[in-house]
Design a protein around this motif. Structure first.
Motif, PDB file in Angstrom:
ATOM      1  N   UNK A 165       0.834  -1.199   0.000  1.00  0.00           N
ATOM      2  CA  UNK A 165       0.000   0.000   0.000  1.00  0.00           C
ATOM      3  C   UNK A 165       0.871   1.253   0.000  1.00  0.00           C
ATOM      4  N   UNK A 166       2.039   1.140   0.687  1.00  0.00           N
ATOM      5  CA  UNK A 166       2.878   2.328   0.855  1.00  0.00           C
ATOM      6  C   UNK A 166       4.220   2.189   0.159  1.00  0.00           C
ATOM      7  N   UNK A 167       4.591   0.976  -0.186  1.00  0.00           N
ATOM      8  CA  UNK A 167       5.921   0.747  -0.738  1.00  0.00           C
ATOM      9  C   UNK A 167       7.005   0.729   0.325  1.00  0.00           C
ATOM     10  N   UNK A 189     -12.666  -9.613  -6.129  1.00  0.00           N
ATOM     11  CA  UNK A 189     -12.283 -10.276  -4.881  1.00  0.00           C
ATOM     12  C   UNK A 189     -10.777 -10.503  -4.871  1.00  0.00           C
ATOM     13  N   UNK A 190     -10.142 -10.129  -3.770  1.00  0.00           N
ATOM     14  CA  UNK A 190      -8.688 -10.309  -3.674  1.00  0.00           C
ATOM     15  C   UNK A 190      -7.945  -9.539  -4.742  1.00  0.00           C
ATOM     16  N   UNK A 191      -8.506  -8.416  -5.172  1.00  0.00           N
ATOM     17  CA  UNK A 191      -7.910  -7.619  -6.257  1.00  0.00           C
ATOM     18  C   UNK A 191      -7.642  -8.494  -7.486  1.00  0.00           C
ATOM     19  N   UNK A 192      -8.501  -9.504  -7.666  1.00  0.00           N
ATOM     20  CA  UNK A 192      -8.405 -10.359  -8.855  1.00  0.00           C
ATOM     21  C   UNK A 192      -7.252 -11.326  -8.824  1.00  0.00           C
ATOM     22  N   UNK A 221      -2.330  -4.234  -4.853  1.00  0.00           N
ATOM     23  CA  UNK A 221      -2.033  -5.606  -5.249  1.00  0.00           C
ATOM     24  C   UNK A 221      -0.962  -6.158  -4.298  1.00  0.00           C
ATOM     25  N   UNK A 222      -0.614  -7.433  -4.488  1.00  0.00           N
ATOM     26  CA  UNK A 222       0.243  -8.082  -3.485  1.00  0.00           C
ATOM     27  C   UNK A 222       1.648  -7.501  -3.446  1.00  0.00           C
ATOM     28  N   UNK A 223       2.177  -7.214  -4.629  1.00  0.00           N
ATOM     29  CA  UNK A 223       3.533  -6.652  -4.699  1.00  0.00           C
ATOM     30  C   UNK A 223       3.590  -5.668  -5.865  1.00  0.00           C
ATOM     31  N   UNK A 224       4.609  -4.832  -5.819  1.00  0.00           N
ATOM     32  CA  UNK A 224       4.801  -3.884  -6.919  1.00  0.00           C
ATOM     33  C   UNK A 224       5.060  -4.634  -8.226  1.00  0.00           C
ATOM     34  N   UNK A 225       5.763  -5.745  -8.142  1.00  0.00           N
ATOM     35  CA  UNK A 225       6.054  -6.524  -9.348  1.00  0.00           C
ATOM     36  C   UNK A 225       4.789  -7.102  -9.959  1.00  0.00           C
ATOM     37  N   UNK A 226       3.893  -7.617  -9.109  1.00  0.00           N
ATOM     38  CA  UNK A 226       2.626  -8.144  -9.613  1.00  0.00           C
ATOM     39  C   UNK A 226       1.795  -7.022 -10.233  1.00  0.00           C
ATOM     40  N   UNK A 227       1.791  -5.853  -9.584  1.00  0.00           N
ATOM     41  CA  UNK A 227       1.028  -4.721 -10.136  1.00  0.00           C
ATOM     42  C   UNK A 227       1.585  -4.318 -11.497  1.00  0.00           C
ATOM     43  N   UNK A 233      -3.783  -1.539  -8.234  1.00  0.00           N
ATOM     44  CA  UNK A 233      -4.424  -2.305  -9.299  1.00  0.00           C
ATOM     45  C   UNK A 233      -5.783  -1.700  -9.602  1.00  0.00           C
ATOM     46  N   UNK A 234      -6.004  -1.412 -10.880  1.00  0.00           N
ATOM     47  CA  UNK A 234      -7.247  -0.765 -11.304  1.00  0.00           C
ATOM     48  C   UNK A 234      -8.099  -1.833 -11.980  1.00  0.00           C
ATOM     49  N   UNK A 235      -9.360  -1.894 -11.615  1.00  0.00           N
ATOM     50  CA  UNK A 235     -10.261  -2.899 -12.193  1.00  0.00           C
ATOM     51  C   UNK A 235     -10.511  -2.575 -13.660  1.00  0.00           C
ATOM     52  N   UNK A 236     -10.626  -3.618 -14.494  1.00  0.00           N
ATOM     53  CA  UNK A 236     -10.859  -3.380 -15.915  1.00  0.00           C
ATOM     54  C   UNK A 236     -11.832  -4.392 -16.513  1.00  0.00           C
TER      55      UNK A 236
END
Lengths: 539, 539
Positions: free
Chosen positions: A37-39, A306-309, A347-353, A385-388
């Motif tokens: 959330x904050x890095x 759910x779970x940011x996808x 999202x879970x990590x910056x890399x995943x985002x 993560x933005x929903x699409x």
């Protein structure tokens, strides 16, 4: 979250690997948890292990194996119950750390914690019931001609020490003491876990809880170890270690296939149970669209977000059979509205985002694919993560194989399918899936009946109505499916059948009663159900 | 053999492959059966197939799959019973052809024929009983909070069409309608058999019997096909065909591993159940040697010479714990005498006889290995195999890895082992085995008890007394074991559990009763045993 003071017995985080009873600080680099959330990097730093630590852990596991596998079902079950209790006792400290390391909302983390401890207790109950032993007795006939019929008895034994690779997206339920670990320990296999680097503090807390249970029950220290390692080096060394007999993995397709390949290259190949990639197709039949298209649109986006996808079972593809364009439009309008109201999520990590944004960019650039809606953004979230929601038609989908690829995150594609023939053509071209769902009104039942045989060949779990996110941990669930959903389609990584992955049957011929394992002795001292001459339930 | 006139219904041999309902004469070269006793080629010539025939057979199998897998247990069982009956009706014609193509003595062929038809009937009974469906029902709870508990039901479905590779050494029981074919058909999988080139006439006879049963029961023609092919080309094409979903194989280690590799290279990898290599270690403990060394010596050679030593379970290594050298000497003297009296026998093929002689030459040339005895020779036998007995000591065995290799044929090596510590070191260094045997007098029981955990990790079947040749087909048998005995240690290729290799579980969530497969419906129309909320036996 609730601010509760941690109890005294909760250990402070040390940044150490847990190799048997020892704390070992790795010296092959380090990693920290990061609040997505904050890095912000979190304390402490975790020292990463290398081949020497792999060897130390697997040697201990090998030493533990003969003792641990010989434990009675009751002793093993009591150990699993203690592990569950110890994890539970971590309470808010654990919940807080998971939230900080994963950005998963607290309510979901509490649910996942309950699922994790319930799962350990379910395996304890499974071990006690003893059906997993697969005990079979064939009655001998010494007078049979031309050859006497031997006394044959069969039971299952564990394969040997198991390597478990923790997943990023379930820091508890598919991680250090998740389904793979619980089912392997239940089978009588010592476990060496490779923690996921995105939640090292969570891993240490849970690892210490399991280790405490090992000690409480006087089990050999090598029954459980926890390693940290970067990249694929430590993981490859673990899979190729000759003392490891099987592997459980939940993660990406490339990661899973690398382990499968490493295992196949061994002098003695071993099974890799990898749960990998799935887009979880959902079919909306015309009657269902007409009857409740608006409700389906809202439910759909609730499942996608759910779970940011970031769930294995997130519905990435929806096939709307476009018999009544207005009904499909209503569904899409409702889904579009829901997406527009969906807030951004960490999202879970910056890399995943980052990988998610790249996937969305690729999808949106495909010809014939239209962006229907985007959710909110929030620049204050680091790994945002933005929903699409995207839309295409059946012909475009059939012509463009890239549209079948998984995008790990809260973006989904609706395909307007011309008719049932085109739907069938599309389904026949899909890869293996964890789930396949069909929504059907009463009027759709004949069509649904013809689709079900296709869907059951496509997936491990077939849903009628509902949405695929949410996996019930029980006896009848399958969390598995044809390749590439998993590397071992005949198995499940969730539910009581998961124990079967780590067992193999052994047959005993004419072994004197006193030398037989107790589950096969004449007096059945464990009181388990056994199959006699093929008939179950008799003693 | 008994000279009985063949009944009119017995088809003449044509040299054709059986692709569904069609006879297809292959045009990629030809092969004939050869009588290994005389070296004489037998009529007719068999035309070999290539990739086009593989594709034709697998396409038919794919078309048959949805229909065949949907047959009721009763219909499928009746088909298997008919196949057994049709094979039985071939009677003396079949027995005579097997003898001519394999050199196996008639009495053994009759035994193998009975085993083959019994095996088909055992699988018919297994299919009827329905336990293989693994039906599980978890009761829903719509009122559960926070989320309702879904209605989950599970059953097993077949993976898809199966390729079966017939073995050389059991022209009936591990061949066209052997255990792999019987268990795959029982699972609901169409089968494409690659015949073994050493017994093409036998294969055609049995293949026609199975095909007749397919027709009698109105099943799709692609339910069963039989191909002939030379070398590994056709076999590799078969394994890599995208319509094939699993592979059963019995044969050499190199052949099995080639198929495993071909399967792993596919876009969608599939399981290969290969039963390969085993030397079947036998341990003779001091008490047993002292008590009945002479009898053991005779029994040993009787087992070694069964089937001219060409059985997967032939005892290739005997470890005599040399506590009392005189007892071991008596055992060896008896074995030596038995070998000297053992006549030469025809091996299965000239190629196998040549490989056998090369293997024996390599063994006899190893330093520290002594020839104890040789059996008779017979120059009138073309593919002649001479019985051989060799002796070495534990230190030599530990130092020379080549002594662990399988020699396919009637030669065996006795290792005089210093003590139990040396025995344990030796056993720890062995590869995975189909069987492991221990002979123990009452006084040896404490030692045997400490050995059994080692033996069960080493092998799929552990024998106490007796000899490993002879595999009982039943419910509790395991014909399998750790690599390289098999490529899939959690399975068996003999016995009712063999069906599990070709099945995978599927879970059905909230599917309306009318749309469920019948085995999962509320009224249980098949009357099968189902597991409800984890408890077996309830409806």
């Amino acid at each position: 979250m609730t601010a509760t003071k941690p109890a005294a017995r909760i250990p402070a985080l040390t940044g150490a690997m847990l190799i048997g009873a020892q704390d070992v600080h790795g010296e092959h680099g380090e990693v920290r948890g990061v609040d997505p959330r904050t890095g912000q990097a979190l304390e402490p730093a975790y020292g990463l292990g290398g081949t020497p630590e792999v060897e130390r852990a697997t040697r201990l596991a090998q030493q533990a194996f003969p003792v641990y596998r010989a434990t009675t079902p009751e002793a093993r079950a009591a150990f699993l119950d203690s592990a569950a209790g110890n994890i539970e006792a971590l309470g808010d400290v654990l919940v807080g750390r998971v939230v900080a390391e994963s950005g998963i909302p607290e309510a979901r983390v509490r649910g996942e914690l309950a699922r994790t401890t319930n799962q350990l207790r379910l395996f304890a109950a499974t071990v006690r019931a003893g059906d997993w032993l697969g005990a079979r007795l064939d009655t001998p006939d010494p007078t049979r001609a031309p050859l006497p019929k031997p006394d044959l008895r069969q039971r299952k034994i564990p394969l040997g020490p198991v390597a478990v690779f923790a997943a990023s997206n379930f820091p508890l339920a598919f991680s250090v003491a998740g389904g793979d670990t619980a089912s392997a320990l239940a089978a009588g296999a010592p476990v060496v876990v490779k923690a996921h680097s995105s939640h090292p503090g969570t891993s240490e807390l849970v690892g210490r809880a399991v280790r405490a249970a090992v000690a409480e029950h006087g089990l050999p220290e090598g029954t459980f170890s926890l390693l940290f390692g970067a990249g694929r080096e430590l993981g490859t060394a673990l899979v190729q270690d000759p003392r490891i007999a099987a592997v459980g993995f939940t993660g990406s397709r490339s990661g899973g296939l690398a382990l499968v390949e490493a295992a196949a290259r061994r002098a003695v190949p071993i099974p890799v149970y990898a749960e990998m990639s799935s887009v979880n197709p959902v079919v909306l039949l015309p009657g269902a669209l007409a009857e409740k298209g608006v409700a389906l649109g809202a439910e759909y986006i609730a499942s996608v977000t759910t779970g940011a996808g970031q769930l294995c079972t997130s519905p990435g593809l929806v096939f709307a059979v476009d018999a009544d364009a207005a009904a499909t439009d209503s569904f899409l309008a409702a889904a579009t509205a829901a997406v527009r109201q969906a807030p951004a999520a960490a999202m879970l990590t910056a890399g995943i985002a980052r990988a998610y944004r790249e996937g969305v960019d690729r999808l949106s650039a495909r010809p014939g694919v239209t962006a229907a809606a985007e959710g909110g953004t929030d620049e204050s979230i680091d790994a945002c993560g933005r929903v699409g929601l995207y839309v295409t038609d059946g012909a475009t989908f059939l012509a463009d194989e890239s549209l079948r690829d998984e995008i790990f995150g809260a973006t989904s594609l609706v395909v307007r399918v011309r008719d049932l023939d085109q739907l069938r053509e599309i389904l026949d071209g899909l890869e293996g899936q964890l789930t396949a769902t069909v929504h059907a009104a009463e009027s759709d039942h004949p069509a649904a009946a013809t689709l079900l045989p296709t869907l059951e060949l496509l997936a491990g779990r077939v849903l009628f109505g509902g949405w695929p996110t949410g996996v019930e941990v029980g006896h009848a669930v399958v969390h598995g499916g044809p390749f590439p959903a998993t590397s071992a389609p005949a198995t499940t990584s969730v539910g009581t059948r998961a124990i079967e992955r780590f067992l193999r049957p052994v047959s005993y011929q004419n072994v004197p009663d006193a030398l037989l394992p107790s589950e096969l002795r004449a007096d059945n001292p464990l009181g388990i159900r056994r199959r006699v001459d093929g008939e179950p339930g008799r003693i």
